[in-house]
Design a protein around this motif. Structure first.
Motif, PDB file in Angstrom:
ATOM      1  N   ALA A 155       5.817  -1.655 -17.180  1.00  0.00           N
ATOM      2  CA  ALA A 155       5.704  -2.650 -16.109  1.00  0.00           C
ATOM      3  C   ALA A 155       6.208  -4.003 -16.601  1.00  0.00           C
ATOM      4  O   ALA A 155       6.941  -4.706 -15.899  1.00  0.00           O
ATOM      5  CB  ALA A 155       4.253  -2.764 -15.642  1.00  0.00           C
ATOM      6  N   SER A 159       9.512  -6.251 -15.381  1.00  0.00           N
ATOM      7  CA  SER A 159       9.377  -7.617 -14.862  1.00  0.00           C
ATOM      8  C   SER A 159      10.384  -8.582 -15.495  1.00  0.00           C
ATOM      9  O   SER A 159      10.667  -9.641 -14.956  1.00  0.00           O
ATOM     10  CB  SER A 159       7.949  -8.139 -15.079  1.00  0.00           C
ATOM     11  N   ARG A 205       6.233   7.534 -12.552  1.00  0.00           N
ATOM     12  CA  ARG A 205       5.107   6.960 -11.795  1.00  0.00           C
ATOM     13  C   ARG A 205       4.868   5.505 -12.198  1.00  0.00           C
ATOM     14  O   ARG A 205       4.644   4.648 -11.346  1.00  0.00           O
ATOM     15  CB  ARG A 205       3.829   7.758 -12.060  1.00  0.00           C
ATOM     16  N   GLU A 208       7.488   3.478 -10.522  1.00  0.00           N
ATOM     17  CA  GLU A 208       7.289   3.413  -9.066  1.00  0.00           C
ATOM     18  C   GLU A 208       6.181   2.439  -8.697  1.00  0.00           C
ATOM     19  O   GLU A 208       6.265   1.721  -7.715  1.00  0.00           O
ATOM     20  CB  GLU A 208       6.980   4.816  -8.503  1.00  0.00           C
ATOM     21  N   LYS A 209       5.146   2.390  -9.546  1.00  0.00           N
ATOM     22  CA  LYS A 209       4.023   1.481  -9.296  1.00  0.00           C
ATOM     23  C   LYS A 209       4.478   0.030  -9.198  1.00  0.00           C
ATOM     24  O   LYS A 209       3.864  -0.776  -8.518  1.00  0.00           O
ATOM     25  CB  LYS A 209       2.981   1.597 -10.430  1.00  0.00           C
ATOM     26  N   VAL A 210       5.563  -0.311  -9.948  1.00  0.00           N
ATOM     27  CA  VAL A 210       6.042  -1.697  -9.920  1.00  0.00           C
ATOM     28  C   VAL A 210       7.318  -1.833  -9.093  1.00  0.00           C
ATOM     29  O   VAL A 210       8.045  -2.825  -9.195  1.00  0.00           O
ATOM     30  CB  VAL A 210       6.223  -2.273 -11.348  1.00  0.00           C
ATOM     31  N   GLY A 211       7.602  -0.823  -8.280  1.00  0.00           N
ATOM     32  CA  GLY A 211       8.718  -0.928  -7.336  1.00  0.00           C
ATOM     33  C   GLY A 211      10.089  -0.599  -7.911  1.00  0.00           C
ATOM     34  O   GLY A 211      11.093  -1.141  -7.458  1.00  0.00           O
ATOM     35  N   TRP A 212      10.122   0.261  -8.922  1.00  0.00           N
ATOM     36  CA  TRP A 212      11.409   0.659  -9.498  1.00  0.00           C
ATOM     37  C   TRP A 212      11.614   2.165  -9.322  1.00  0.00           C
ATOM     38  O   TRP A 212      10.657   2.919  -9.180  1.00  0.00           O
ATOM     39  CB  TRP A 212      11.455   0.297 -10.998  1.00  0.00           C
ATOM     40  N   ARG A 213      12.886   2.575  -9.322  1.00  0.00           N
ATOM     41  CA  ARG A 213      13.183   4.005  -9.228  1.00  0.00           C
ATOM     42  C   ARG A 213      14.200   4.393 -10.297  1.00  0.00           C
ATOM     43  O   ARG A 213      14.964   3.546 -10.785  1.00  0.00           O
ATOM     44  CB  ARG A 213      13.729   4.355  -7.835  1.00  0.00           C
ATOM     45  N   PRO A 234      15.622  -1.613  -9.387  1.00  0.00           N
ATOM     46  CA  PRO A 234      14.645  -1.957  -8.349  1.00  0.00           C
ATOM     47  C   PRO A 234      14.830  -1.012  -7.155  1.00  0.00           C
ATOM     48  O   PRO A 234      15.959  -0.744  -6.756  1.00  0.00           O
ATOM     49  CB  PRO A 234      15.014  -3.396  -7.968  1.00  0.00           C
ATOM     50  N   ALA A 235      13.730  -0.521  -6.599  1.00  0.00           N
ATOM     51  CA  ALA A 235      13.823   0.490  -5.526  1.00  0.00           C
ATOM     52  C   ALA A 235      14.293  -0.153  -4.220  1.00  0.00           C
ATOM     53  O   ALA A 235      14.114  -1.339  -4.006  1.00  0.00           O
ATOM     54  CB  ALA A 235      12.473   1.148  -5.320  1.00  0.00           C
TER      55      ALA A 235
END
Ligand code: SAM
Length: 235
Positions: A155, A159, A205, A208-213, A234-235
């Motif tokens: 995470a 960032s 996972r 994904e929790k922090v908006g990435w893929r 970034p997703a």
């Protein structure tokens, strides 16, 4: 005293300033004083570096692109990145590693050449890094931490990245899990660190929790080296 684990950062730091520094400098170097296993790991790791360079340059030239190499070790990736003109910040929790990386960069980089700059070297654990970079890369560092710690590390790395994050880790597949268990029954002298495997689903996972893929995946395997490489955006 050689065992590293429990996610104990102080122990990891101490290891990579002392016996771990000597061991990994040799593995990541070019000298002949390596055993068969170390030679195999050297080969596998160099393939990971090649794969990273390819993933990055496939998206366009690196000239002027800011890259943070978190856990840079002896500079195996930071140096080729700088050769491509990237503006590299190379950091590691181990002062010995950072000093070695800087020494090698000064030897190997043609600093008189236009567009080539010396990476900015800093002693820092990746959790304390600040700032923004186009690209963040963290190779073969998560192996020293259990997934419970890795989530926060992932995470934090995300960032710091504006466009992409490349991560490599030892994949927790059935086969490798068994190998690792066998290794624990027969800890040879070369087995100096405790290794944590990560499942790709867990890493995904955490992203994904922090908006990435995950956009790209690669895998490097030799006889004794297994490394899953992912590029996240970034997703
Ligand atoms: N990334 C380098 C490469 O692929 O050539 C070095 C990989 S080496 C197996 C792992 C490195 O991670 C060591 O240099 C170690 O000091 C560093 N490291 C371990 N924990 C760290 C942390 N929490 N923050 C920053 N660096 C760390």
């Amino acid at each position: 005293a050689e065992e590293v684990g429990g996610g104990d950062k102080e122990v990891v730091k101490d290891y990579f300033n002392k016996s771990g520094f000597e061991r990994w400098k040799k593995i990541y170097g070019e000298t002949d004083d390596v055993n068969r296993v170390q030679r195999d790991i050297r080969l596998g790791h160099s393939k990971t570096v090649e794969n990273v360079m390819k993933m990055l340059t496939d998206e366009g030239p690196l000239q002027g692109v800011t890259v943070c190499d978190a856990g840079c070790g002896t500079g195996c990736l930071a140096i080729p990145l700088a050769k491509e003109g990237a503006l590299v910040t190379a950091t590691d929790i181990s002062a010995a590693m950072v000093a070695e990386a800087e020494k090698q960069a000064r030897e190997q980089l043609d600093l008189g050449k236009e567009g080539i700059s010396l990476p900015k070297f800093e002693v820092s654990d990746l959790e304390s890094l600040e700032g923004k970079y186009d690209t963040v890369v963290c190779l073969d560092v998560l192996i020293h931490y259990p997934q419970s710690k890795a989530d926060g590390m992932i995470a934090h790395l995300a960032s710091l990245a504006e466009n992409r994050l490349l991560l490599s880790f030892a994949p927790k597949t059935f086969y490798y899990d068994i190998l690792k268990r066998i290794g624990e029954f027969f800890p040879g002298p070369s087995k100096a660190t405790r290794a944590y495997l990560h499942s790709e689903a867990d890493v995904e996972r955490a992203l994904e929790k922090v908006g990435w893929r995950i956009r790209k995946r690669g895998l490097t395997t030799t006889q004794f080296y297994f490394s899953r490489l992912i590029e996240a955006v970034p997703a």
